[in-house]
Write a protein that holds these residues in place. Structure first.
Motif, short mmCIF file in Angstrom:
data_model
loop_
_atom_site.label_atom_id
_atom_site.label_comp_id
_atom_site.label_asym_id
_atom_site.label_seq_id
_atom_site.Cartn_x
_atom_site.Cartn_y
_atom_site.Cartn_z
N MET A 1 0.86 -1.17 0.00
CA MET A 1 0.00 0.00 0.00
C MET A 1 0.90 1.24 0.00
N ASP A 2 0.67 2.13 -0.93
CA ASP A 2 1.49 3.35 -0.98
C ASP A 2 1.07 4.31 0.13
N ILE A 3 1.91 5.28 0.40
CA ILE A 3 1.72 6.18 1.55
C ILE A 3 0.45 7.01 1.40
N ASP A 4 0.11 7.43 0.20
CA ASP A 4 -1.11 8.23 0.00
C ASP A 4 -2.36 7.43 0.32
N ALA A 5 -2.40 6.20 -0.14
CA ALA A 5 -3.55 5.34 0.15
C ALA A 5 -3.62 5.02 1.63
N LEU A 6 -2.48 4.85 2.25
CA LEU A 6 -2.40 4.56 3.68
C LEU A 6 -2.98 5.73 4.49
N VAL A 7 -2.55 6.93 4.19
CA VAL A 7 -3.04 8.12 4.89
C VAL A 7 -4.53 8.32 4.63
N LYS A 8 -4.96 8.08 3.41
CA LYS A 8 -6.38 8.24 3.07
C LYS A 8 -7.23 7.29 3.91
N ARG A 9 -6.81 6.04 4.04
CA ARG A 9 -7.58 5.06 4.82
C ARG A 9 -7.56 5.41 6.31
N ILE A 10 -6.42 5.85 6.82
CA ILE A 10 -6.34 6.27 8.22
C ILE A 10 -7.32 7.41 8.48
N ASN A 11 -7.37 8.37 7.57
CA ASN A 11 -8.28 9.50 7.72
C ASN A 11 -9.75 9.07 7.64
N GLU A 12 -10.04 8.12 6.76
CA GLU A 12 -11.42 7.61 6.67
C GLU A 12 -11.84 6.99 7.99
N LEU A 13 -10.95 6.20 8.57
CA LEU A 13 -11.26 5.55 9.84
C LEU A 13 -11.39 6.58 10.97
N ALA A 14 -10.58 7.63 10.91
CA ALA A 14 -10.65 8.68 11.94
C ALA A 14 -12.00 9.39 11.86
N ARG A 15 -12.44 9.71 10.66
CA ARG A 15 -13.75 10.36 10.49
C ARG A 15 -14.88 9.46 10.99
N LYS A 16 -14.80 8.19 10.63
CA LYS A 16 -15.84 7.25 11.05
C LYS A 16 -15.84 7.10 12.57
N ALA A 17 -14.66 7.09 13.18
CA ALA A 17 -14.57 6.96 14.64
C ALA A 17 -15.26 8.12 15.33
N LYS A 18 -15.12 9.32 14.78
CA LYS A 18 -15.75 10.50 15.37
C LYS A 18 -17.27 10.49 15.17
N GLN A 19 -17.71 10.00 14.03
CA GLN A 19 -19.13 10.05 13.70
C GLN A 19 -19.94 8.94 14.35
N GLU A 20 -19.46 7.71 14.22
CA GLU A 20 -20.30 6.59 14.68
C GLU A 20 -19.56 5.53 15.47
N GLY A 21 -18.24 5.64 15.57
CA GLY A 21 -17.47 4.63 16.28
C GLY A 21 -16.98 3.55 15.33
N LEU A 22 -16.04 2.77 15.81
CA LEU A 22 -15.44 1.72 14.99
C LEU A 22 -15.70 0.35 15.58
#
Length: 57
Positions: A1-22
């Motif tokens: 996984m390249d660094i851009d895709a890695l950061v994008k997925r981390i950010n997606e999970l961070a947003r989801k954690a704030k909105q509804e939990g993981l």
């Protein structure tokens, strides 16, 4: 996984954690992605340090 895709997925999970939990699987994935990211940062920083040449005048 390249660094851009890695950061994008981390950010997606961070947003989801704030909105509804993981879920447990997502928490595990987030931890693994963060560790991969940190390993990459450490490796790049170490390479930069090793390429520094000290010159006395």
């Amino acid at each position: 996984m390249d660094i851009d895709a890695l950061v994008k997925r981390i950010n997606e999970l961070a947003r989801k954690a704030k909105q509804e939990g993981l879920s447990q699987d997502e928490l595990l994935e987030r931890a693994q992605l963060r560790e991969t990211y940190l390993q990459n940062v450490r490796r790049n920083f170490r390479q930069q340090l090793e390429s520094i040449e000290i010159v006395d005048k």
